[in-house]
Design a protein around this motif. Sequence first.
Motif, PDB file in Angstrom:
ATOM      1  N   SER A   1     -20.171 -77.476 -22.832  1.00 43.33           N
ATOM      2  CA  SER A   1     -19.262 -78.150 -21.908  1.00 43.33           C
ATOM      3  C   SER A   1     -19.666 -79.597 -21.686  1.00 43.33           C
ATOM      4  O   SER A   1     -18.815 -80.494 -21.650  1.00 43.33           O
TER       5      SER A   1
ATOM      6  N   ARG B   1     -21.852 -81.116 -12.027  1.00 42.47           N
ATOM      7  CA  ARG B   1     -20.532 -80.527 -11.798  1.00 42.47           C
ATOM      8  C   ARG B   1     -20.325 -79.287 -12.652  1.00 42.47           C
ATOM      9  O   ARG B   1     -19.829 -78.251 -12.163  1.00 42.47           O
ATOM     10  N   VAL B   2     -20.708 -79.356 -13.930  1.00 40.86           N
ATOM     11  CA  VAL B   2     -20.557 -78.202 -14.817  1.00 40.86           C
ATOM     12  C   VAL B   2     -21.418 -77.043 -14.328  1.00 40.86           C
ATOM     13  O   VAL B   2     -20.961 -75.892 -14.259  1.00 40.86           O
TER      14      VAL B   2
ATOM     15  N   ASP C   1     -19.961 -75.456 -11.155  1.00 43.86           N
ATOM     16  CA  ASP C   1     -18.789 -74.635 -11.451  1.00 43.86           C
ATOM     17  C   ASP C   1     -19.190 -73.278 -12.028  1.00 43.86           C
ATOM     18  O   ASP C   1     -18.634 -72.237 -11.652  1.00 43.86           O
TER      19      ASP C   1
ATOM     20  N   ALA D   1     -20.651 -71.172  -9.227  1.00 41.78           N
ATOM     21  CA  ALA D   1     -19.632 -70.725  -8.281  1.00 41.78           C
ATOM     22  C   ALA D   1     -18.967 -69.441  -8.791  1.00 41.78           C
ATOM     23  O   ALA D   1     -18.719 -68.505  -8.014  1.00 41.78           O
ATOM     24  N   ARG D   2     -18.713 -69.399 -10.086  1.00 40.74           N
ATOM     25  CA  ARG D   2     -18.131 -68.182 -10.666  1.00 40.74           C
ATOM     26  C   ARG D   2     -19.103 -67.015 -10.550  1.00 40.74           C
ATOM     27  O   ARG D   2     -18.703 -65.882 -10.250  1.00 40.74           O
TER      28      ARG D   2
END
Length: 426
Positions: free
Chosen positions: A170, A142-143, A146, A149-150
């Motif tokens: 994170s 998930r980290v 994310d 995606a950025r």
Amino acid sequence: MTVSENALGAGTAVASGSSVTSTPARIRFNPFSADFRRDPYPLYRQLRETAPVHRTLGMWVLTRHADARAVLQDRSFSAGLIPQLVSEQAARLGHRDVARIERLGRKSLVFTDNPDHARLRGLVNRVFTARAVAELRPLVSRVAADLMARARSAGGMDVIADFAAPLPISVLCEWMALPEQLRERVGPWTHDIRFLLEPGMMKAADFVRVVEVVEEFTDALEALLAERRAHPGTDLISRLLAARTAGGDTLTDEELIFVCIMCFVAGNETTKSLVGNGVLALLRHPEQAALLRRDPGLAKAVVGETLRYDCPLQLTKRVATRDVAIGGAVIRDGDQVLICLGAANRDPEVFDRPDEFDLTRDTGAHLAFGHGMHGCLGGLLAELQAEIAFEHLGHLEPRATELQWQDHSFIVRGLTSLPVVVREAP
């Protein structure tokens, strides 16, 4: 990481073969030089071939795989040098208020010898299990997703600043379930405390800052311990609080806090550099990157080959506690030994075509995470994060820029930045 840990008897030669006991005049070992930072491997090769065991800069330098592995598994070589160096450097700089950071050194797994090491490792190993790390896969995915995606939204990123650096911070913050107001402070704190790994590089101002940061970090974690005792969960801190031996032994509050701090200090820089060095290797070897794109299952192989080919932790130190013969040289009780892990991982006696980046090779013998009882506690977590990172990174193209290698550490090899363009798969 569990490896055979048989200690060698007093006076045993831990490796055979001839060696040169002083560096030839034409070869100068200088791990602080810009050339060494850019590419240490030609020098490693020269040293392995001409002076694999030699004395320079007040220490013995080892570059062969057999010698490095033997010293790492020999428990008579002490890992407790750092606390001593912290005290000595503090005294040289006239800084006296170092009691807490001295204890952090003496009670950290990285720097302890038996019996302290066996006790601490026995407790912490109950939490850092292969199963516990495997359960973090959804969190790490998930980290990583994310962060990517950025990058896709922006059309590019700096692999180091935008992906490799925030990923381990994170993940650890999530695993420890740190409150939001603390998470934004952990990264800067970790950057400051890393000086403790190399006390000789610390200036007076560094000591002041490290002392302040360790106190701030400790105070914040002490408050969390009280909360987790009252309301335990499945997070890392709660699990460490619950860890106990069959005899009922547990970690003291300060020991537990030091474990948490060192998770960040020891795990952040190395994981960041593992991801960055792996991306750089793939960019420089497009045929290997193409293999990964065709078969994402090779992400694990990228991790193993990066650890062998361009390992984040290049150098580690030990102190002899008895006279030992290594490669024809006699290392005396009290002598410091610098083990060149990066050189050992490219030893042609162990790895065929060692200077080639090859995802199809067997990398099981690499020493990137050390060996023996001080084998890296967080190795499995670092491998998991890097594997998932390579699964998510997709098709990257380098931006034209001169590579800059970090210069705040001489034991860690990693880039300060690596700008790339993010492309959709062709």
